[in-house]
Design a protein around this motif. Structure first.
Motif, short mmCIF file in Angstrom:
data_model
loop_
_atom_site.label_atom_id
_atom_site.label_comp_id
_atom_site.label_asym_id
_atom_site.label_seq_id
_atom_site.Cartn_x
_atom_site.Cartn_y
_atom_site.Cartn_z
N PRO A 50 0.83 -1.13 0.03
CA PRO A 50 0.01 -0.20 -0.01
C PRO A 50 0.95 1.28 -0.08
O PRO A 50 0.55 2.47 -0.70
N LEU A 51 1.98 1.25 0.69
CA LEU A 51 2.95 2.49 0.76
C LEU A 51 3.55 2.77 -0.61
O LEU A 51 3.62 3.84 -0.89
N ALA A 52 3.88 1.74 -1.25
CA ALA A 52 4.18 1.91 -2.98
C ALA A 52 3.08 2.60 -3.84
O ALA A 52 3.54 3.43 -4.60
N VAL A 53 1.75 2.12 -3.27
CA VAL A 53 0.81 2.77 -4.12
C VAL A 53 0.63 4.23 -3.84
O VAL A 53 0.49 5.31 -4.60
N LYS A 54 0.51 4.37 -2.44
CA LYS A 54 0.21 5.55 -2.07
C LYS A 54 1.30 6.22 -0.85
O LYS A 54 0.97 6.03 0.40
N PRO A 55 2.54 6.82 -1.42
CA PRO A 55 3.39 7.39 -0.50
C PRO A 55 3.11 8.25 0.63
O PRO A 55 3.93 8.25 1.61
N GLU A 56 1.88 8.79 0.42
CA GLU A 56 1.54 9.68 1.48
C GLU A 56 0.84 9.02 2.88
O GLU A 56 0.60 9.70 3.76
N LEU A 57 0.76 7.59 2.59
CA LEU A 57 -0.12 6.81 3.38
C LEU A 57 0.67 6.99 4.98
O LEU A 57 -0.03 7.22 5.98
N ALA A 58 2.12 7.02 5.04
CA ALA A 58 2.65 6.95 6.27
C ALA A 58 2.35 8.26 6.96
O ALA A 58 2.02 8.21 8.27
N GLU A 59 2.39 9.24 6.28
CA GLU A 59 2.22 10.59 6.95
C GLU A 59 0.87 10.75 7.61
O GLU A 59 0.57 11.26 8.62
N ASN A 60 -0.27 10.29 6.65
CA ASN A 60 -1.56 10.21 7.16
C ASN A 60 -1.52 9.29 8.12
O ASN A 60 -2.46 9.49 9.20
N PHE A 61 -1.06 8.17 8.33
CA PHE A 61 -1.40 7.26 9.40
C PHE A 61 -0.59 7.82 10.82
O PHE A 61 -1.29 7.76 11.60
N LEU A 62 0.37 8.40 10.52
CA LEU A 62 1.13 9.23 11.82
C LEU A 62 0.08 10.27 12.16
O LEU A 62 -0.03 10.27 13.38
N ARG A 63 -0.57 10.80 11.17
CA ARG A 63 -1.29 12.32 11.84
C ARG A 63 -2.75 11.78 12.63
O ARG A 63 -2.90 12.19 13.53
N TRP A 64 -3.17 10.47 12.15
CA TRP A 64 -4.12 9.97 12.66
C TRP A 64 -3.87 9.38 14.03
O TRP A 64 -4.54 9.84 15.07
N ARG A 65 -2.81 8.69 14.44
CA ARG A 65 -2.20 8.06 15.35
C ARG A 65 -2.02 9.23 16.38
O ARG A 65 -2.40 9.03 17.59
N LEU A 66 -1.18 9.90 16.21
CA LEU A 66 -0.73 11.04 16.90
C LEU A 66 -1.53 11.98 17.60
O LEU A 66 -1.28 13.04 18.13
N SER A 67 -2.88 12.19 16.74
CA SER A 67 -3.97 13.30 17.13
C SER A 67 -4.60 12.70 18.30
O SER A 67 -5.55 13.40 18.85
N ASP A 68 -4.28 11.41 18.72
CA ASP A 68 -4.89 10.85 19.98
C ASP A 68 -3.95 11.31 21.15
O ASP A 68 -2.99 10.06 21.41
N PRO A 69 -4.33 11.90 22.06
CA PRO A 69 -3.69 12.10 23.24
C PRO A 69 -3.32 10.89 24.07
O PRO A 69 -2.24 10.56 24.52
N GLY A 70 -4.40 10.16 24.18
CA GLY A 70 -4.33 8.76 24.77
C GLY A 70 -3.21 7.79 24.29
O GLY A 70 -2.74 7.26 25.04
N TYR A 71 -3.50 7.75 23.04
CA TYR A 71 -2.42 6.84 22.17
C TYR A 71 -0.98 7.34 22.82
O TYR A 71 -0.09 6.49 23.23
N VAL A 72 -0.79 8.56 22.45
CA VAL A 72 0.82 9.08 22.72
C VAL A 72 1.01 9.10 24.30
O VAL A 72 2.29 8.41 24.29
N GLU A 73 0.19 9.17 25.32
CA GLU A 73 0.75 8.91 26.62
C GLU A 73 0.70 7.43 27.08
O GLU A 73 1.75 7.15 27.88
N THR A 74 0.06 6.58 26.33
CA THR A 74 0.12 5.11 26.53
C THR A 74 1.60 4.65 25.94
O THR A 74 2.07 3.75 26.87
N ARG A 75 1.94 5.31 24.83
CA ARG A 75 3.34 4.78 24.36
C ARG A 75 4.27 4.98 25.12
O ARG A 75 5.22 4.19 25.53
N TYR A 76 4.68 6.51 25.64
CA TYR A 76 5.45 6.67 26.67
C TYR A 76 5.32 5.96 27.97
O TYR A 76 6.24 5.79 28.60
N PHE A 77 4.17 5.82 28.69
CA PHE A 77 3.83 5.07 29.80
C PHE A 77 4.45 3.70 29.56
O PHE A 77 5.29 3.20 30.38
N LEU A 78 4.16 2.98 28.38
CA LEU A 78 4.64 1.47 28.22
C LEU A 78 6.13 1.53 28.16
O LEU A 78 6.98 0.45 28.55
N THR A 79 6.65 2.33 27.29
CA THR A 79 8.26 2.35 26.94
C THR A 79 8.76 2.60 28.70
O THR A 79 9.90 2.12 28.93
#
Length: 270
Positions: A217-246
């Motif tokens: 999919p990334l070869a077909v749509k190179p913008e996919l990675a940036e879009n996926f990152l924007r979606w994931r990092l827009s969730d404060p709960g996701y970000v906090e959980t990543r740092y907590f688990l690390t």
């Protein structure tokens, strides 16, 4: 660099990539003092780790490429053990990693890795969790030229690369620890943990999609990675959980190594 100079098997060429350091003259002098004409410093002008690694690979003429990060330490037998192992394989194995000893900022050993070594065990987990430690890898240069690092995946470029390589050929791990891997909460890998974790998740999703459909999919749509990152990092709960688990993982390693000061520091952060 000193640990590479101390190798029992001397590499043909040592390449350091400057990815945006303002003044690298002292590093270049150290490289020349340690390695003489075998040392080369290449400029990458801040284009990111994938571009830096691809630059080094293109400028090499070696059959095998070994890589390291700036704050890790190779054991004296590292390159010799890995090349002897690879040359003994008769099944088209294109690379291998090793176990590591985890060390703290002062170089004190805390614990060691327990990565799978047999291909059948690696295959069982490779689509869901890390199976290799990037700075331990030795890989055939022709394989890296055919399957280069992808800049869109910077932060999880290692996971993405290994998954794509493993779809074509075998990658194995040695059972012995041949590198000291430094843990420090000031590292880039800790400070950008949420971003890296999101990209690792994307790398696993891309691999499963390739296995199912035969298309990346990334070869077909190179913008996919940036879009996926924007979606994931827009969730404060996701970000906090990543740092907590690390932070919890760091705490466990510091506790195993009886580094109570850094254990307490990580506990306060968590």
């Amino acid at each position: 660099m000193q640990s590479i100079a101390d190798q029992s098997l001397a590499p043909r060429c040592i390449t350091l990539i400057n990815d945006g350091v303002d003044d690298a003259r002292s590093v270049e002098k150290l490289g020349k003092d340690l390695f003489g004409e075998r040392f080369q410093l290449l400029e990458n002008d801040g284009h990111g780790i994938s571009a830096a690694l691809n630059t080094a690979i293109r400028h090499s003429s070696a059959e095998w490429i070994a890589r390291m990060d700036a704050d890790d330490v190779a054991h004296p037998q590292r390159l010799q053990r890995q090349l002897e192992f690879l040359k003994a394989q008769a099944d088209g194995t294109i690379g291998c990693g090793t176990q590591v000893r985890f060390i703290n900022a002062d170089g004190v050993v805390l614990d060691r890795s327990r990565l799978p070594t047999a291909w059948q065990d690696i295959v069982k987990q490779i689509y869901c969790t890390t199976s290799f430690i990037h700075p331990t890898l030795v890989i055939r240069r022709d394989a890296l030229l055919a399957t280069p690092y992808r800049s869109q995946m910077d932060g999880a470029e290692d996971v993405d690369l290994i998954l794509r390589l493993a779809e074509k050929n075998k990658l194995l791990n040695l059972g012995e620890a041949l590198l000291d891997y430094r843990l420090d909460s000031t590292q880039e890998s800790f400070r950008t943990r949420a971003r890296q974790t999101a990209l690792q998740e994307l790398a696993f999703r891309l691999a499963r999609a390739r296995r199912k459909t035969g298309t990346d999919p990334l070869a077909v749509k190179p913008e996919l990675a940036e879009n996926f990152l924007r979606w994931r990092l827009s969730d404060p709960g996701y970000v906090e959980t990543r740092y907590f688990l690390t932070g919890l993982r760091y705490m466990e390693t510091y506790l195993r190594g009886k580094d109570l000061k850094r254990f307490t520091d990580r506990k306060s952060v968590v």
